[in-house]
Scaffold this motif. Sequence first.
Motif, PDB file in Angstrom:
ATOM      1  N   PRO A  15       0.790  -1.234   0.000  1.00 11.16           N
ATOM      2  CA  PRO A  15       0.000   0.000   0.000  1.00 11.16           C
ATOM      3  C   PRO A  15       0.820   1.282   0.000  1.00 11.16           C
ATOM      4  CG  PRO A  15      -0.085  -1.100   2.149  1.00 11.16           C
ATOM      5  CD  PRO A  15       0.541  -2.061   1.201  1.00 11.16           C
ATOM      6  N   ASN A  16       2.083   1.209   0.481  1.00  9.37           N
ATOM      7  CA  ASN A  16       2.923   2.410   0.532  1.00  9.37           C
ATOM      8  C   ASN A  16       3.945   2.461  -0.600  1.00  9.37           C
ATOM      9  OD1 ASN A  16       2.042   3.847   3.015  1.00  9.37           O
ATOM     10  ND2 ASN A  16       2.608   1.925   4.000  1.00  9.37           N
ATOM     11  N   HIS A  95       8.070   8.880   4.479  1.00 13.50           N
ATOM     12  CA  HIS A  95       7.273   7.968   3.671  1.00 13.50           C
ATOM     13  C   HIS A  95       8.112   6.839   3.083  1.00 13.50           C
ATOM     14  CE1 HIS A  95       4.363  11.356   3.641  1.00 13.50           C
ATOM     15  NE2 HIS A  95       3.502  10.354   3.663  1.00 13.50           N
ATOM     16  N   GLY A 271      -2.712   7.426   8.629  1.00 18.64           N
ATOM     17  CA  GLY A 271      -3.147   7.208   7.256  1.00 18.64           C
ATOM     18  C   GLY A 271      -2.178   6.343   6.486  1.00 18.64           C
ATOM     19  N   MET A 272      -0.874   6.484   6.769  1.00 11.31           N
ATOM     20  CA  MET A 272       0.153   5.674   6.122  1.00 11.31           C
ATOM     21  C   MET A 272       0.216   4.287   6.743  1.00 11.31           C
ATOM     22  SD  MET A 272       4.176   6.590   5.394  1.00 11.31           S
ATOM     23  CE  MET A 272       4.322   7.513   6.900  1.00 11.31           C
ATOM     24  N   ARG A 275      -2.862   2.411   5.561  1.00 11.01           N
ATOM     25  CA  ARG A 275      -3.172   2.552   4.136  1.00 11.01           C
ATOM     26  C   ARG A 275      -3.537   1.190   3.544  1.00 11.01           C
ATOM     27  NH1 ARG A 275       1.198   5.829   1.386  1.00 11.01           N
ATOM     28  NH2 ARG A 275       0.009   7.550   2.288  1.00 11.01           N
ATOM     29  N   GLU A 280      -8.846   3.073   6.436  1.00  4.75           N
ATOM     30  CA  GLU A 280      -7.885   4.079   5.982  1.00  4.75           C
ATOM     31  C   GLU A 280      -8.472   5.488   6.029  1.00  4.75           C
ATOM     32  OE1 GLU A 280      -5.328   5.432   2.016  1.00  4.75           O
ATOM     33  OE2 GLU A 280      -6.376   3.504   2.030  1.00  4.75           O
ATOM     34  N   SER A 281      -9.654   5.691   5.490  1.00  7.70           N
ATOM     35  CA  SER A 281     -10.235   7.032   5.472  1.00  7.70           C
ATOM     36  C   SER A 281     -10.508   7.534   6.881  1.00  7.70           C
ATOM     37  CB  SER A 281     -11.523   7.037   4.652  1.00  7.70           C
ATOM     38  OG  SER A 281     -12.482   6.144   5.200  1.00  7.70           O
ATOM     39  N   LYS A 284      -7.153   8.564   8.406  1.00  7.72           N
ATOM     40  CA  LYS A 284      -6.684   9.856   7.900  1.00  7.72           C
ATOM     41  C   LYS A 284      -7.429  11.006   8.575  1.00  7.72           C
ATOM     42  CE  LYS A 284      -5.158   8.456   3.266  1.00  7.72           C
ATOM     43  NZ  LYS A 284      -5.441   8.581   1.809  1.00  7.72           N
TER      44      LYS A 284
END
Length: 439
Positions: A15-16, A95, A271-272, A275, A280-281, A284
């Motif tokens: 996902p990242n 990140h 959120g990361m 993810r 996830e939403s 965040k």
Amino acid sequence: MIAMQHDIPLDRSGPNADAMAEAVSTCIRCGFCLSACPTYDVMQRESDSPRGRIILMKEVLEGAMPADKAAPHLDACLGCLACEPACPSGVSYRHLLSPYRSLVRDRVSAAWPQRLQRWLTAQTLPYPNRFRFAARMGVIGKKFSALLPSVLRPMLELLPSSLPTAKPLQDHYAASGEQVGRVALLAGCAQQVLAPGINVATIAVLRHIGLEVVVPPEQSCCGALAWHVGDGERAAKFARNNVRAFSSDQQPIDAIVTNAAGCGSGMQEYGMILRGTDVESQAKALAATVKDVSVVVCEHADRLRLKRPSFVHEAEAIVRVAYHDACHLANAQGVRLQPREVLCRIPDVELVDVGESHLCCGSAGTYNLDQPETADELGRRKAKAVLATGAPIVVSGNIGCLTQLQTHLNSMATEAHPAPRVMHTMEFLNACLVESPSP
């Protein structure tokens, strides 16, 4: 894709993956990060700089290098993010580092003492009751540290000679006087054991400025300790639990308040961490409400009623206070001005900065356990910089920094020159309130 060690290709479809690829591609190898990096400053090796580590991660991700070969240099990274504000290209190192560590975690072997230390850390630090028991045993064990494996000794050296009395928190605290808002507090893990007074002071200051404070009882460790060492699965478990715990209140809250820099930046990365998951939403949205307590207090600074600190001798006309920037507050959260603005409001206080403020003190979560030699060198340098200010008090906004500063300042203290008093920003501010609300 080129095969990795054991002829098993590395899965880069996580996902990242896109964020990691962007971070790698954004780096133009200019070298501005070198002077900002504490480990490069100590080791003077390109492979132990942000630029060098990005190249190593790129090689591993592309299958050109086994993860084991790059591991010593990636493990030596503090994750302090001092490279981010120094980077003209805007490389988002955050990140890249933690997602990379999580991705290659199972590819990197470790000796059994290191595995034991990491297991003990993971099983104790995030759980206050377990950590309190382990810390009590550790205080006793300090007398026999010479008999223990060398990898465990740094854990004992960081413990105080005795533990403060536990201060259990209520689920709810009413605002003092007119209520102007409502916030939720992350109580933290190790901080509850090593310095429970920080939460008490934080709640008192928040109530003083008119905020109702709730402490969700089902909250857990923020997950930052696990995330920063690459244990993505454990970090996600903690993060998911906190998303649920802090979203369960029926009444709206203005912010989730943190008083430990590492915890705040960890929650802002939910959120990361989550993810690609079903929350996830929600993660965040929650992360966007997380604020350091100094930011919240600064927003309501006009409501502060302050006096000179009561514990300072009246003969001292000016109270000189050194402010230490915690890396995950200054670099990760971008919070530099707010603590200073609040502290400068206190009568008779002269705020001074600590030299080499861009260099990490060496705490960095569990770094002083994983890399004790480098952490010790950075800790000594930071303590010398604090002493050079001549301030009898040093304040900061992170429990790891406070522990590291206390350890190294005490080691340099003499009868003629005692160690400066080490305090959390909120502890110092609480001591300066005209009226501090009772718990």
